[in-house]
Motif scaffolding. Structure first.
Motif, PDB file in Angstrom:
ATOM      1  N   ALA A   1       0.840  -1.193   0.000  1.00 15.82           N
ATOM      2  CA  ALA A   1       0.000   0.000   0.000  1.00 15.82           C
ATOM      3  C   ALA A   1       0.876   1.245   0.000  1.00 15.82           C
ATOM      4  O   ALA A   1       1.877   1.297   0.716  1.00 15.82           O
ATOM      5  N   ILE A   2       0.508   2.215  -0.798  1.00 12.65           N
ATOM      6  CA  ILE A   2       1.186   3.505  -0.824  1.00 12.65           C
ATOM      7  C   ILE A   2       0.356   4.538  -0.045  1.00 12.65           C
ATOM      8  O   ILE A   2       0.833   5.158   0.875  1.00 12.65           O
ATOM      9  N   ARG A   3      -0.902   4.706  -0.454  1.00  8.75           N
ATOM     10  CA  ARG A   3      -1.779   5.666   0.228  1.00  8.75           C
ATOM     11  C   ARG A   3      -3.225   5.409  -0.188  1.00  8.75           C
ATOM     12  O   ARG A   3      -3.479   4.882  -1.278  1.00  8.75           O
ATOM     13  N   PRO A   4      -4.154   5.787   0.667  1.00  9.23           N
ATOM     14  CA  PRO A   4      -5.558   5.679   0.258  1.00  9.23           C
ATOM     15  C   PRO A   4      -5.903   6.782  -0.742  1.00  9.23           C
ATOM     16  O   PRO A   4      -5.213   7.802  -0.821  1.00  9.23           O
ATOM     17  N   VAL A   5      -6.941   6.540  -1.494  1.00  9.90           N
ATOM     18  CA  VAL A   5      -7.494   7.573  -2.367  1.00  9.90           C
ATOM     19  C   VAL A   5      -8.365   8.454  -1.475  1.00  9.90           C
ATOM     20  O   VAL A   5      -9.136   7.952  -0.657  1.00  9.90           O
ATOM     21  N   ILE A   6      -8.218   9.757  -1.587  1.00 10.52           N
ATOM     22  CA  ILE A   6      -8.938  10.682  -0.710  1.00 10.52           C
ATOM     23  C   ILE A   6     -10.447  10.507  -0.849  1.00 10.52           C
ATOM     24  O   ILE A   6     -11.174  10.428   0.136  1.00 10.52           O
ATOM     25  N   LYS A   7     -10.912  10.425  -2.091  1.00  8.60           N
ATOM     26  CA  LYS A   7     -12.340  10.237  -2.354  1.00  8.60           C
ATOM     27  C   LYS A   7     -12.457   8.980  -3.218  1.00  8.60           C
ATOM     28  O   LYS A   7     -12.130   9.018  -4.410  1.00  8.60           O
ATOM     29  N   PRO A   8     -12.908   7.835  -2.644  1.00  8.13           N
ATOM     30  CA  PRO A   8     -13.018   6.609  -3.448  1.00  8.13           C
ATOM     31  C   PRO A   8     -13.796   6.856  -4.741  1.00  8.13           C
ATOM     32  O   PRO A   8     -14.759   7.624  -4.767  1.00  8.13           O
ATOM     33  N   VAL A   9     -13.329   6.207  -5.808  1.00  7.90           N
ATOM     34  CA  VAL A   9     -13.936   6.370  -7.134  1.00  7.90           C
ATOM     35  C   VAL A   9     -14.732   5.109  -7.440  1.00  7.90           C
ATOM     36  O   VAL A   9     -14.172   4.032  -7.634  1.00  7.90           O
ATOM     37  N   SER A  10     -16.045   5.263  -7.481  1.00  9.91           N
ATOM     38  CA  SER A  10     -16.929   4.117  -7.693  1.00  9.91           C
ATOM     39  C   SER A  10     -16.949   3.681  -9.152  1.00  9.91           C
ATOM     40  O   SER A  10     -16.623   4.459 -10.058  1.00  9.91           O
ATOM     41  N   LEU A  11     -17.351   2.443  -9.352  1.00  8.44           N
ATOM     42  CA  LEU A  11     -17.534   1.932 -10.708  1.00  8.44           C
ATOM     43  C   LEU A  11     -18.571   2.773 -11.447  1.00  8.44           C
ATOM     44  O   LEU A  11     -18.390   3.088 -12.626  1.00  8.44           O
ATOM     45  N   LEU A  12     -19.628   3.160 -10.766  1.00  4.35           N
ATOM     46  CA  LEU A  12     -20.656   4.000 -11.403  1.00  4.35           C
ATOM     47  C   LEU A  12     -20.076   5.335 -11.857  1.00  4.35           C
ATOM     48  O   LEU A  12     -20.379   5.808 -12.953  1.00  4.35           O
ATOM     49  N   ALA A  13     -19.226   5.937 -11.031  1.00  3.61           N
ATOM     50  CA  ALA A  13     -18.601   7.207 -11.412  1.00  3.61           C
ATOM     51  C   ALA A  13     -17.666   7.007 -12.608  1.00  3.61           C
ATOM     52  O   ALA A  13     -17.628   7.843 -13.512  1.00  3.61           O
ATOM     53  N   ALA A  14     -16.918   5.911 -12.614  1.00  2.37           N
ATOM     54  CA  ALA A  14     -16.019   5.630 -13.744  1.00  2.37           C
ATOM     55  C   ALA A  14     -16.816   5.430 -15.026  1.00  2.37           C
ATOM     56  O   ALA A  14     -16.433   5.924 -16.091  1.00  2.37           O
ATOM     57  N   LYS A  15     -17.925   4.710 -14.927  1.00  2.75           N
ATOM     58  CA  LYS A  15     -18.769   4.488 -16.109  1.00  2.75           C
ATOM     59  C   LYS A  15     -19.407   5.782 -16.602  1.00  2.75           C
ATOM     60  O   LYS A  15     -19.681   5.922 -17.787  1.00  2.75           O
ATOM     61  N   ALA A  16     -19.654   6.724 -15.694  1.00  2.60           N
ATOM     62  CA  ALA A  16     -20.277   7.997 -16.064  1.00  2.60           C
ATOM     63  C   ALA A  16     -19.271   8.982 -16.654  1.00  2.60           C
ATOM     64  O   ALA A  16     -19.677   9.991 -17.232  1.00  2.60           O
ATOM     65  N   GLU A  17     -17.979   8.698 -16.504  1.00  2.00           N
ATOM     66  CA  GLU A  17     -16.932   9.594 -17.023  1.00  2.00           C
ATOM     67  C   GLU A  17     -16.603   9.208 -18.466  1.00  2.00           C
ATOM     68  O   GLU A  17     -16.016   8.153 -18.712  1.00  2.00           O
ATOM     69  N   PRO A  18     -16.993  10.037 -19.444  1.00  2.00           N
ATOM     70  CA  PRO A  18     -16.778   9.688 -20.859  1.00  2.00           C
ATOM     71  C   PRO A  18     -15.318   9.394 -21.210  1.00  2.00           C
ATOM     72  O   PRO A  18     -15.039   8.561 -22.077  1.00  2.00           O
ATOM     73  N   ARG A  19     -14.378  10.037 -20.531  1.00  2.00           N
ATOM     74  CA  ARG A  19     -12.961   9.824 -20.839  1.00  2.00           C
ATOM     75  C   ARG A  19     -12.489   8.424 -20.421  1.00  2.00           C
ATOM     76  O   ARG A  19     -11.407   8.001 -20.821  1.00  2.00           O
ATOM     77  N   LEU A  20     -13.292   7.697 -19.646  1.00  2.00           N
ATOM     78  CA  LEU A  20     -12.918   6.358 -19.194  1.00  2.00           C
ATOM     79  C   LEU A  20     -13.695   5.249 -19.905  1.00  2.00           C
ATOM     80  O   LEU A  20     -13.644   4.095 -19.491  1.00  2.00           O
ATOM     81  N   LYS A  21     -14.369   5.585 -21.003  1.00  2.00           N
ATOM     82  CA  LYS A  21     -15.216   4.593 -21.667  1.00  2.00           C
ATOM     83  C   LYS A  21     -14.456   3.359 -22.143  1.00  2.00           C
ATOM     84  O   LYS A  21     -15.019   2.277 -22.234  1.00  2.00           O
ATOM     85  N   SER A  22     -13.153   3.499 -22.429  1.00  2.00           N
ATOM     86  CA  SER A  22     -12.361   2.352 -22.896  1.00  2.00           C
ATOM     87  C   SER A  22     -11.568   1.677 -21.782  1.00  2.00           C
ATOM     88  O   SER A  22     -10.880   0.685 -22.020  1.00  2.00           O
ATOM     89  N   MET A  23     -11.655   2.182 -20.566  1.00  2.00           N
ATOM     90  CA  MET A  23     -10.907   1.604 -19.446  1.00  2.00           C
ATOM     91  C   MET A  23     -11.366   0.165 -19.213  1.00  2.00           C
ATOM     92  O   MET A  23     -12.551  -0.147 -19.262  1.00  2.00           O
ATOM     93  N   ALA A  24     -10.408  -0.735 -18.954  1.00  2.00           N
ATOM     94  CA  ALA A  24     -10.735  -2.149 -18.734  1.00  2.00           C
ATOM     95  C   ALA A  24     -11.771  -2.309 -17.625  1.00  2.00           C
ATOM     96  O   ALA A  24     -12.672  -3.141 -17.728  1.00  2.00           O
ATOM     97  N   LEU A  25     -11.676  -1.517 -16.566  1.00  2.00           N
ATOM     98  CA  LEU A  25     -12.642  -1.615 -15.465  1.00  2.00           C
ATOM     99  C   LEU A  25     -14.061  -1.366 -15.950  1.00  2.00           C
ATOM    100  O   LEU A  25     -14.996  -2.035 -15.510  1.00  2.00           O
ATOM    101  N   VAL A  26     -14.222  -0.442 -16.858  1.00  2.00           N
ATOM    102  CA  VAL A  26     -15.537  -0.103 -17.403  1.00  2.00           C
ATOM    103  C   VAL A  26     -15.973  -1.128 -18.441  1.00  2.00           C
ATOM    104  O   VAL A  26     -17.116  -1.582 -18.454  1.00  2.00           O
ATOM    105  N   ALA A  27     -15.045  -1.537 -19.310  1.00  2.00           N
ATOM    106  CA  ALA A  27     -15.375  -2.445 -20.410  1.00  2.00           C
ATOM    107  C   ALA A  27     -15.404  -3.915 -19.995  1.00  2.00           C
ATOM    108  O   ALA A  27     -16.137  -4.710 -20.581  1.00  2.00           O
ATOM    109  N   ASN A  28     -14.593  -4.300 -19.002  1.00  2.00           N
ATOM    110  CA  ASN A  28     -14.506  -5.700 -18.572  1.00  2.00           C
ATOM    111  C   ASN A  28     -14.255  -5.725 -17.068  1.00  2.00           C
ATOM    112  O   ASN A  28     -13.161  -6.028 -16.616  1.00  2.00           O
ATOM    113  N   SER A  29     -15.274  -5.402 -16.305  1.00  2.00           N
ATOM    114  CA  SER A  29     -15.095  -5.217 -14.872  1.00  2.00           C
ATOM    115  C   SER A  29     -14.814  -6.513 -14.119  1.00  2.00           C
ATOM    116  O   SER A  29     -14.529  -6.491 -12.931  1.00  2.00           O
TER     117      SER A  29
END
Length: 139
Positions: free
Chosen positions: A88-116
């Motif tokens: 572990a290095i550090r926690p993320v200050i504000k956790p980023v949910s799968l729903l938030a990642a899916k709602a972010e157009p710039r992440l549409k090709s991210m493996a987490l979004v495309a193949n969770s």
């Protein structure tokens, strides 16, 4: 440096559990997917990743670092599976949910979004910066 995402069910092994392991980190054992194993085979010491809580929460909660390259998985008697060690290095200050990642157009090709479902995934430099921005943490 390459970037990755490591998924774990928090009731099995959480980011807090990894944090308690300290600087030596923990073997990322138990992965039984060829594609995920092959990703780990390419990892280098110093590569960083997101720690993602799956099932419960479904969110990026921390930043980790690879501290040992691919080696035989101690939980595998067949000799087929390999893993890396991460810390572990550090926690993320504000956790980023799968729903938030899916709602972010710039992440549409991210493996987490495309193949969770894949437990170890590559993350591009741009995706890394975007998720860090969303999480209020420095890349």
């Amino acid at each position: 440096m390459a970037y990755w995402l490591f998924k774990s069910e928090p009731d099995v092994f959480s980011f807090e559990d990894l944090t308690r392991k300290g600087a030596d980190g923990q073997e990322w054992d138990g992965v039984r997917n060829y594609q995920a194993r092959n990703h780990m085979r390419t990892m280098k010491v110093g590569d960083q990743g997101f720690f993602y809580h799956s099932n419960e929460g479904k969110e990026v909660v921390g930043i980790v670092e690879v501290v040992k390259t691919a080696h035989p998985d101690s939980t595998d008697d067949s000799g087929t599976w390999e893993c890396v060690d991460i810390r572990a290095i550090r926690p993320v200050i504000k956790p980023v949910s799968l729903l938030a990642a899916k709602a972010e157009p710039r992440l549409k090709s991210m493996a987490l979004v495309a193949n969770s479902r894949l437990s170890v995934q590559p993350v591009t430099n741009d995706e890394w910066a975007i998720v860090c921005e969303m999480g209020g943490t420095e890349p």
